[in-house]
Design an enzyme around this catalytic site. Sequence first.
Site, short mmCIF file in Angstrom:
data_model
loop_
_atom_site.label_atom_id
_atom_site.label_comp_id
_atom_site.label_asym_id
_atom_site.label_seq_id
_atom_site.Cartn_x
_atom_site.Cartn_y
_atom_site.Cartn_z
N HIS A 58 -0.52 4.20 8.04
CA HIS A 58 -1.56 5.12 8.53
C HIS A 58 -0.85 6.12 9.43
O HIS A 58 0.08 5.72 10.16
CB HIS A 58 -2.62 4.39 9.36
CG HIS A 58 -3.43 3.40 8.59
ND1 HIS A 58 -4.57 3.76 7.89
CD2 HIS A 58 -3.29 2.07 8.39
CE1 HIS A 58 -5.09 2.68 7.30
NE2 HIS A 58 -4.33 1.64 7.58
N ALA B 276 -6.40 -0.46 10.68
CA ALA B 276 -5.65 -1.71 10.49
C ALA B 276 -4.49 -1.48 9.53
O ALA B 276 -4.68 -0.87 8.48
CB ALA B 276 -6.58 -2.78 9.92
N HIS C 45 0.86 -1.19 0.00
CA HIS C 45 0.00 0.00 0.00
C HIS C 45 0.89 1.23 0.00
O HIS C 45 1.69 1.42 0.92
CB HIS C 45 -0.89 0.03 1.24
CG HIS C 45 -1.83 -1.13 1.31
ND1 HIS C 45 -3.10 -1.08 0.80
CD2 HIS C 45 -1.67 -2.39 1.80
CE1 HIS C 45 -3.70 -2.26 0.99
NE2 HIS C 45 -2.85 -3.06 1.59
N LEU C 46 0.73 2.06 -1.02
CA LEU C 46 1.53 3.30 -1.09
C LEU C 46 0.70 4.54 -0.82
O LEU C 46 1.25 5.62 -0.66
CB LEU C 46 2.18 3.44 -2.47
CG LEU C 46 3.36 2.51 -2.76
CD1 LEU C 46 3.85 2.72 -4.20
CD2 LEU C 46 4.51 2.75 -1.78
N ARG C 47 -0.65 4.39 -0.82
CA ARG C 47 -1.55 5.55 -0.64
C ARG C 47 -1.34 6.58 -1.75
O ARG C 47 -0.90 6.25 -2.83
CB ARG C 47 -1.36 6.19 0.75
CG ARG C 47 -1.26 5.22 1.91
CD ARG C 47 -2.49 4.37 2.10
NE ARG C 47 -2.44 3.64 3.36
CZ ARG C 47 -3.07 2.51 3.59
NH1 ARG C 47 -3.83 1.94 2.66
NH2 ARG C 47 -2.99 1.91 4.74
N HIS D 268 -8.23 -10.72 -1.02
CA HIS D 268 -8.26 -10.52 0.43
C HIS D 268 -9.19 -11.59 0.98
O HIS D 268 -10.41 -11.48 0.85
CB HIS D 268 -8.76 -9.11 0.79
CG HIS D 268 -8.74 -8.87 2.29
ND1 HIS D 268 -7.85 -8.00 2.89
CD2 HIS D 268 -9.45 -9.42 3.29
CE1 HIS D 268 -8.03 -8.03 4.20
NE2 HIS D 268 -9.00 -8.88 4.47
N ASN E 140 -6.70 0.25 -3.06
CA ASN E 140 -7.76 0.70 -2.14
C ASN E 140 -7.58 2.15 -1.70
O ASN E 140 -7.51 2.46 -0.51
CB ASN E 140 -7.88 -0.24 -0.93
CG ASN E 140 -6.63 -0.29 -0.06
OD1 ASN E 140 -5.53 -0.07 -0.55
ND2 ASN E 140 -6.81 -0.60 1.21
N LEU F 77 -5.21 -6.45 9.23
CA LEU F 77 -6.21 -7.41 8.77
C LEU F 77 -5.67 -8.17 7.56
O LEU F 77 -5.09 -7.53 6.69
CB LEU F 77 -7.51 -6.70 8.38
CG LEU F 77 -8.28 -6.11 9.59
CD1 LEU F 77 -9.42 -5.23 9.11
CD2 LEU F 77 -8.79 -7.22 10.50
#
Length: 346
Positions: A252, A264, A16-18, A137, A42, A220
Amino acid sequence: MTERLTIRRPDDWHLHLRDGEMLKGVLPHSARDFARAIIMPNLVPPVVRGDDARAYRDRILAALPEGADFTPLMTLYLTEDTDPDDVAEAHASGLVTAVKLYPAGATTNSASGVRDFDKVQGVLERMAEIGLPLCVHGEVTHADVDIFDREAVFIDEVLDPIRRATPGLRVVMEHITTEDAAEYVTEATGDIGATITIQHLMLDRNDMLAGGIRPHFYCLPILKRGTHRPALVEAATGGNPRFFLGTDSAPHATDLKENACGCAGCFTAPIALSCLTEVFDEAGALDRLEGFASLHGPAFYGLPVNQATITLEKGAPIDFSDSVPTGAGPVTVFNPGRPVHWRVAS
Ligand code: DOR
Ligand code: ZN
């Protein structure tokens, strides 16, 4: 004598790199050690169409530090409205490497995910035809299923039926956390792989919950009972090419983790390779590290292995930096709470 280990440069098959300021702050930590990464879609709003993936890839490339050697491998977020032609076109042009299935409500930003799996059957069949992998997932979301059982139930109730209904579909079961999943992936017929994270190789739920809640270990699928961890370590270190590294590094801002309702995700990118090497060293399997980190993933995805190498060096326990500053606030770096002796030397 200093112990050293040189392996081909690894890839991260789940990252996840956002976006925006967070992306700018966290990307250099992955780009330093990894040659490529499968980029999770996401975002808010999610990366659903080929055009979204193209624009996101451009933002990632623009945020890379000067001289970095890092290729983002893009994914599309599967929704009940996903258009099979758009997916096929994005795949044919080389833009996307996989499609991600989030059951609706399973995790961070998964509200647009799938509720009724029949509605995505057409897309899945098209993906099977063109050989485009589905990253899953693997958790059910029914309120009546205990959070610690969600992965095992998903295998029986969703994953296995989807794979039976869609012969030829190539599936990666992401971030597996249970002995059940490791067994399923080992024994399944057909084209299946699985990623495993750093935190699930190093920790169990006692580390998160005994003697106080440690929110930076909350992710998660959730950390499980201690009996599962050795099964995951065995899967990772056993040399089976179906298993490969996917850190699921999921940043986060610290205040959103240390919160009455904390998010999470573990931000492992800066220390992922140090921790992973420690796990393989403890298991007496340093000779298999390169397979898990650098060879099995490209083999599954049909990509060339990296030519560059990295060297890891064993010495005094490394200093963990507490947190990484970003324009979206500081992000606490994962710290397993025990000494880690390996560092990336070059
Ligand atoms: O812990 C997690 N964090 N698991 C996921 O599946 C999503 C991720 C995130 O995006 O923060
Ligand atoms: Zn993830």
